[in-house]
Design a protein around this motif. Sequence first.
Motif, mmCIF file in Angstrom:
data_model
loop_
_atom_site.group_PDB
_atom_site.id
_atom_site.type_symbol
_atom_site.label_atom_id
_atom_site.label_comp_id
_atom_site.label_asym_id
_atom_site.label_seq_id
_atom_site.Cartn_x
_atom_site.Cartn_y
_atom_site.Cartn_z
ATOM 1 N N UNK A 35 -55.362 15.107 2.885
ATOM 2 C CA UNK A 35 -55.502 16.458 2.736
ATOM 3 C C UNK A 35 -57.159 17.141 3.914
ATOM 4 N N UNK A 36 -57.583 16.185 4.004
ATOM 5 C CA UNK A 36 -59.513 16.655 4.641
ATOM 6 C C UNK A 36 -58.637 16.484 5.859
ATOM 7 N N UNK A 37 -58.551 15.691 6.587
ATOM 8 C CA UNK A 37 -57.454 15.808 7.702
ATOM 9 C C UNK A 37 -57.122 16.387 8.352
ATOM 10 N N UNK A 38 -55.876 17.432 7.308
ATOM 11 C CA UNK A 38 -54.856 18.321 7.340
ATOM 12 C C UNK A 38 -55.915 19.504 7.079
ATOM 13 N N UNK A 39 -57.092 19.311 6.600
ATOM 14 C CA UNK A 39 -57.383 20.884 6.579
ATOM 15 C C UNK A 39 -58.876 20.959 8.297
ATOM 16 N N UNK A 40 -59.290 19.631 8.457
ATOM 17 C CA UNK A 40 -59.986 20.294 9.625
ATOM 18 C C UNK A 40 -58.885 20.530 11.080
ATOM 19 N N UNK A 41 -57.957 20.071 10.703
ATOM 20 C CA UNK A 41 -56.941 20.110 12.095
ATOM 21 C C UNK A 41 -56.176 21.824 12.139
ATOM 22 N N UNK A 42 -56.051 21.990 10.348
ATOM 23 C CA UNK A 42 -55.993 23.631 10.291
ATOM 24 C C UNK A 42 -57.181 24.914 10.907
ATOM 25 N N UNK A 43 -57.936 24.215 10.673
ATOM 26 C CA UNK A 43 -59.216 25.283 10.714
ATOM 27 C C UNK A 43 -60.127 24.092 12.173
ATOM 28 N N UNK A 44 -59.175 24.048 13.119
ATOM 29 C CA UNK A 44 -59.332 23.313 14.721
ATOM 30 C C UNK A 44 -61.918 23.218 14.096
ATOM 31 N N UNK A 45 -61.294 22.855 13.196
ATOM 32 C CA UNK A 45 -63.372 21.819 13.091
ATOM 33 C C UNK A 45 -62.958 20.428 13.310
ATOM 34 N N UNK A 46 -64.342 20.102 13.276
ATOM 35 C CA UNK A 46 -64.784 18.751 13.506
ATOM 36 C C UNK A 46 -65.054 17.791 12.173
ATOM 37 N N UNK A 47 -65.783 18.672 11.631
ATOM 38 C CA UNK A 47 -66.171 18.446 10.145
ATOM 39 C C UNK A 47 -66.171 19.716 9.093
ATOM 40 N N UNK A 48 -66.083 19.894 7.830
ATOM 41 C CA UNK A 48 -66.552 21.093 7.202
ATOM 42 C C UNK A 48 -67.648 20.413 6.587
ATOM 43 N N UNK A 49 -68.285 21.884 6.485
ATOM 44 C CA UNK A 49 -69.684 21.989 6.277
ATOM 45 C C UNK A 49 -69.670 21.113 4.565
ATOM 46 N N UNK A 50 -68.992 21.715 3.709
ATOM 47 C CA UNK A 50 -68.649 21.343 1.807
ATOM 48 C C UNK A 50 -67.380 21.216 1.588
ATOM 49 N N UNK A 51 -67.119 19.656 1.252
ATOM 50 C CA UNK A 51 -65.973 19.473 0.643
ATOM 51 C C UNK A 51 -65.807 19.649 -0.703
ATOM 52 N N UNK A 52 -64.715 20.478 -1.269
ATOM 53 C CA UNK A 52 -65.282 20.508 -3.040
ATOM 54 C C UNK A 52 -63.453 19.427 -3.983
ATOM 55 N N UNK A 53 -63.892 19.039 -4.322
ATOM 56 C CA UNK A 53 -61.931 18.801 -5.405
ATOM 57 C C UNK A 53 -62.278 19.870 -5.878
ATOM 58 N N UNK A 54 -60.598 20.460 -5.957
ATOM 59 C CA UNK A 54 -60.320 21.444 -6.785
ATOM 60 C C UNK A 54 -60.072 21.331 -8.437
ATOM 61 N N UNK A 55 -59.468 20.972 -8.912
ATOM 62 C CA UNK A 55 -59.596 20.394 -10.396
ATOM 63 C C UNK A 55 -59.594 19.557 -10.554
ATOM 64 N N UNK A 56 -60.259 19.423 -11.883
ATOM 65 C CA UNK A 56 -60.707 17.685 -12.120
ATOM 66 C C UNK A 56 -59.143 16.859 -12.372
ATOM 67 N N UNK A 57 -58.691 16.064 -11.463
ATOM 68 C CA UNK A 57 -57.593 15.391 -12.207
ATOM 69 C C UNK A 57 -57.792 13.935 -13.220
ATOM 70 N N UNK A 58 -57.053 14.583 -14.551
ATOM 71 C CA UNK A 58 -56.691 13.534 -15.218
ATOM 72 C C UNK A 58 -57.278 12.317 -15.333
ATOM 73 N N UNK A 59 -56.174 12.261 -14.196
ATOM 74 C CA UNK A 59 -56.452 10.221 -13.806
ATOM 75 C C UNK A 59 -57.279 9.653 -12.973
ATOM 76 N N UNK A 60 -58.682 10.473 -13.041
ATOM 77 C CA UNK A 60 -59.447 9.796 -11.430
ATOM 78 C C UNK A 60 -60.128 8.647 -12.375
ATOM 79 N N UNK A 61 -60.372 8.138 -11.267
ATOM 80 C CA UNK A 61 -61.240 7.232 -11.231
ATOM 81 C C UNK A 61 -62.325 7.262 -10.856
#
Length: 305
Positions: A111-137
């Motif tokens: 997903x981050x690769x896809x965002x960077x490609x669409x934004x035409x950026x090399x890096x995101x200044x800030x990346x957020x996990x959008x909603x807590x995944x109940x199955x998060x380890x």
Amino acid sequence: MEKVTIGKSSLESTRLVYGCMRIAGDNSPEARKRGREALKAAYDAGYNHFDHADIYGAGACEEVFAEAVEEFGFEREKLIVTSKCGIHFEDSPNAGDPKRYDFSRDHILRSVEGSLKRLKLDSLDLFLLHRPDYLMDAAATAATLQELVDSGMVRNCGVSNFSPSQFRMLQSFYGQPLVANQVEINIHNVDTLKDGTLDQCQELGVAPMAWCPIGGVAYPAWGNTFSPEDEARIKKEVDRQAAKYGVEDWVLILAWILKLPARVLPIIGSTTPERIRAALQSLDLEYSREDWYLMLEARDGNAVP
Ligand SMILES: NC(=O)c1ccc[n+]([C@@H]2O[C@H](COP(=O)([O-])OP(=O)(O)OC[C@H]3O[C@@H](n4cnc5c(N)ncnc54)[C@H](OP(=O)(O)O)[C@@H]3O)[C@@H](O)[C@H]2O)c1
């Protein structure tokens, strides 16, 4: 515009963030043009922080942003670009898939690769996990965040819609400070004032970013539970205060949110240039403690105990 440091990072964000969720509209050429013009209005008004997610407009919002950067020559080094991931919509990628959350390493990296490609950026200044995944380890998720930072794809990480305990759990496994928690705050939804979220932000120096800040005033908030009587009582007080301070209702509510001591950063989602500019009036209001409590009283329908 006034700036605040985003948590324990070196990012100096304008107090008002521009939210890019609506900038692709129905994805027609006209709507995308309107979106680019909204971005220009925000940039020209001094906003330096732009909030995205991989799912906004199914990726189209990130593309529209890249188009605007090119068309209007926004200076990259002046921008803070945030994006999020972790939500799959139904039927994605396969028909019959339910809407769900996914913090798996594969999904986050892809997903981050896809965002960077669409934004035409090399890096995101800030990346957020959008909603807590109940199955998060939490240990595995923290390792993925570290991988994003180590690879240079992301400079800083944070979360969105996390409860204080979810925040604490992930932070305990992650070696860097999580710098932001993006949550819903508006006159309808004041959960974060009462459930410890904003206390935690103030305690740890985490930046709270407020989504849908004018829900319940300019439009019905998500999951609106106000009765017509509630709405009328709240509107009467909002109108009274808006007239007193000489601003529109929704600007007044931004001032109500800005008064919170955790130094909330409201995310402005309008695509109307006049509104994008008018939102700045909220920063100059000398909004009183007395009016803040009168508004809470009107919202709750009773006085504080
Ligand atoms: N983390 C999350 O889970 C999450 C969830 C939702 C959103 N977000 C982020 O938060 C940002 C802001 O959310 P939002 O877009 O809902 O913010 P908002 O600023 O509360 O609402 C913007 C919407 O209200 C309309 N509006 C503004 N002023 C109005 C008025 N006076 N009368 C009638 N309508 C009015 C705008 O219409 P016009 O465009 O026509 O002006 C636009 O549709 C999003 O862009 C996104 O970046 C995050």
